[in-house]
Design a protein around this motif. Structure first.
Motif, PDB file in Angstrom:
ATOM      1  N   LEU A 272       0.910  -0.931   0.035  1.00  0.00           N
ATOM      2  CA  LEU A 272       0.103   0.017  -0.127  1.00  0.00           C
ATOM      3  C   LEU A 272       0.741   1.258   0.008  1.00  0.00           C
ATOM      4  N   GLN A 273       0.442   2.321  -0.630  1.00  0.00           N
ATOM      5  CA  GLN A 273       1.178   3.587  -0.733  1.00  0.00           C
ATOM      6  C   GLN A 273       1.201   4.049   0.789  1.00  0.00           C
ATOM      7  N   GLN A 274       2.320   4.728   1.376  1.00  0.00           N
ATOM      8  CA  GLN A 274       2.383   5.096   2.469  1.00  0.00           C
ATOM      9  C   GLN A 274       1.442   5.992   2.914  1.00  0.00           C
ATOM     10  N   ASP A 275       0.881   7.078   2.034  1.00  0.00           N
ATOM     11  CA  ASP A 275       0.054   8.091   2.756  1.00  0.00           C
ATOM     12  C   ASP A 275      -1.480   7.206   2.908  1.00  0.00           C
ATOM     13  N   ASP A 276      -1.707   6.134   2.195  1.00  0.00           N
ATOM     14  CA  ASP A 276      -2.886   5.285   2.540  1.00  0.00           C
ATOM     15  C   ASP A 276      -2.635   4.566   3.674  1.00  0.00           C
ATOM     16  N   ALA A 277      -1.432   3.918   3.742  1.00  0.00           N
ATOM     17  CA  ALA A 277      -1.362   3.201   5.063  1.00  0.00           C
ATOM     18  C   ALA A 277      -1.346   3.810   6.214  1.00  0.00           C
TER      19      ALA A 277
END
Length: 371
Positions: A272-277
């Motif tokens: 998952l993208q870091q911002d989404d995580a």
């Protein structure tokens, strides 16, 4: 239709029984006494009593938690009502008898409708009977009955000292608190699902399966395609699956889980993208905090590599998993299953199985080879 506790009306009738105690935990001896009181009266008020640091609180069962468990345990008993007394602001026994008795009578009165009902308190302690008869109101409505505890010889002290040895005596709702929770983790294709199943069946214990696998198969999505909403469902779905085994009637004191929220969190770090995580952090925090695991068996990444998984992906997942376990304070519960097999067991499946049995005996105190 039986009313739920939250909408359960106050008890009616001319004769009301009262059963009280620490109830940490409630066992079948308590239940027998409560049901005797129910058979002899129009209704029963069950009261758990305690204070911060009492014998229940010392094992993670504060009085408020005992109250909730009791209310659940008697949810389908229309004529049994549950309440509790918090003793934090009154002198501890034996100095607080008068204050405690006053609070007891007030608690009883708020759970019944007939102010003139005959109230019978049931206790197994002769000293309690003597004190209560001195301190209860002298209006003729109150009495104390001494119960015979030799019929079911079990004590809460014995249960607290050896929950698994006294498992059959613990009320089913309270069992969840004492169940030993064993998690098996590892990279995909490491054999964790097979090991979880076989360890559980060795001890005839319940086990959960990996929720994300069935979810992804049903949704027809790959790991790399999972979105935030998918992970939210997977986190909650796995937690519910694990909780179901803890609460299962089949729970014999040991429960095994194939995957949990920490594993899912490690996966988000890979896919998952870091911002989404970061948006899932609060959900992970709340879920992992509730897990209270006793042991984590970790299958090394090299096993998944031997079974055809990408080496870099497997080792990256393992690195993230150990980071997550350390972050949430579970690193000391985790043990790597690193034993190698011999010429008859080149893949090491049987060696890791035997190693897991030994670790469970050492860390949890249960010898599965003698079950």
């Amino acid at each position: 239709m039986v009313k739920a506790n939250l909408v359960k009306e106050n008890l009616t009738g001319d004769n009301i029984g009262v059963f009280f105690g620490t109830l940490a935990p409630m066992h079948i001896g308590h239940q027998a006494e409560i049901y005797k009181a129910a058979a002899l009266n129009d209704g029963v008020v069950v009261i758990t009593s305690g204070y911060t640091g009492d014998r229940g609180d010392q094992i993670g069962l504060p009085v408020e938690k005992r109250f909730r468990y009791l209310r659940e345990a008697f949810n389908d008993e229309e004529n049994i009502k549950v309440d509790y007394i918090n003793e934090d602001d009154i002198p501890q026994m034996p100095n607080g008898w008068q204050e405690w008795t006053d609070r007891l009578t007030a608690t009883i009165k708020r759970n019944i409708t007939n102010p003139n009902a005959k109230i019978t308190l049931y206790t197994g302690e002769a000293d309690y009977k003597e004190m209560l008869e001195k301190l209860l109101p002298s209006d003729g409505h109150w009495g104390v009955s001494l119960m015979d505890r030799t019929i079911l010889k079990v004590s809460a002290t014995a249960v607290r000292n050896d929950p698994l040895g006294n498992w059959d005596y613990i009320n089913r709702v309270f069992r969840r608190h004492f169940a030993k929770k064993i998690l098996v983790v590892g990279a995909p294709q490491s054999g964790k699902s097979t090991l979880t199943r076989r360890l559980a069946r060795t001890s005839n214990s319940p086990f959960s399966v990996e929720y994300s696998r069935s979810y992804q198969e049903k949704s027809n999505v790959f790991d790399s395609e999972l979105l935030i909403k998918d992970y939210m469902r997977i986190i909650q779905g796995q937690y519910d699956a694990n909780s179901a085994e803890i609460n299962s009637p089949a729970n014999n004191g040991l429960t095994f889980f194939d995957t949990d929220a920490m594993v899912t969190m490690a996966e988000t770090k890979s896919w998952l993208q870091q911002d989404d995580a970061k948006k899932l952090k609060a959900l992970f925090d709340n879920t992992i905090r509730e897990e209270e695991l006793d042991l984590i068996l970790v299958i090394p990444a090299e096993v998944a590599v031997q079974n055809g998984m990408d080496e870099e992906a497997s080792k990256t997942f393992e690195k993230h998993l150990w980071q997550v376990m350390e972050e949430y304070g579970f690193e000391d519960k985790a043990v790597a299953l690193d034993r190698k097999g011999d010429s008859d067991d080149p893949a090491g499946y049987y060696a890791r199985y035997l190693q897991a049995l030994e670790i469970i005996e050492d860390k949890v105190g249960v010898n599965l080879t003698k079950v």
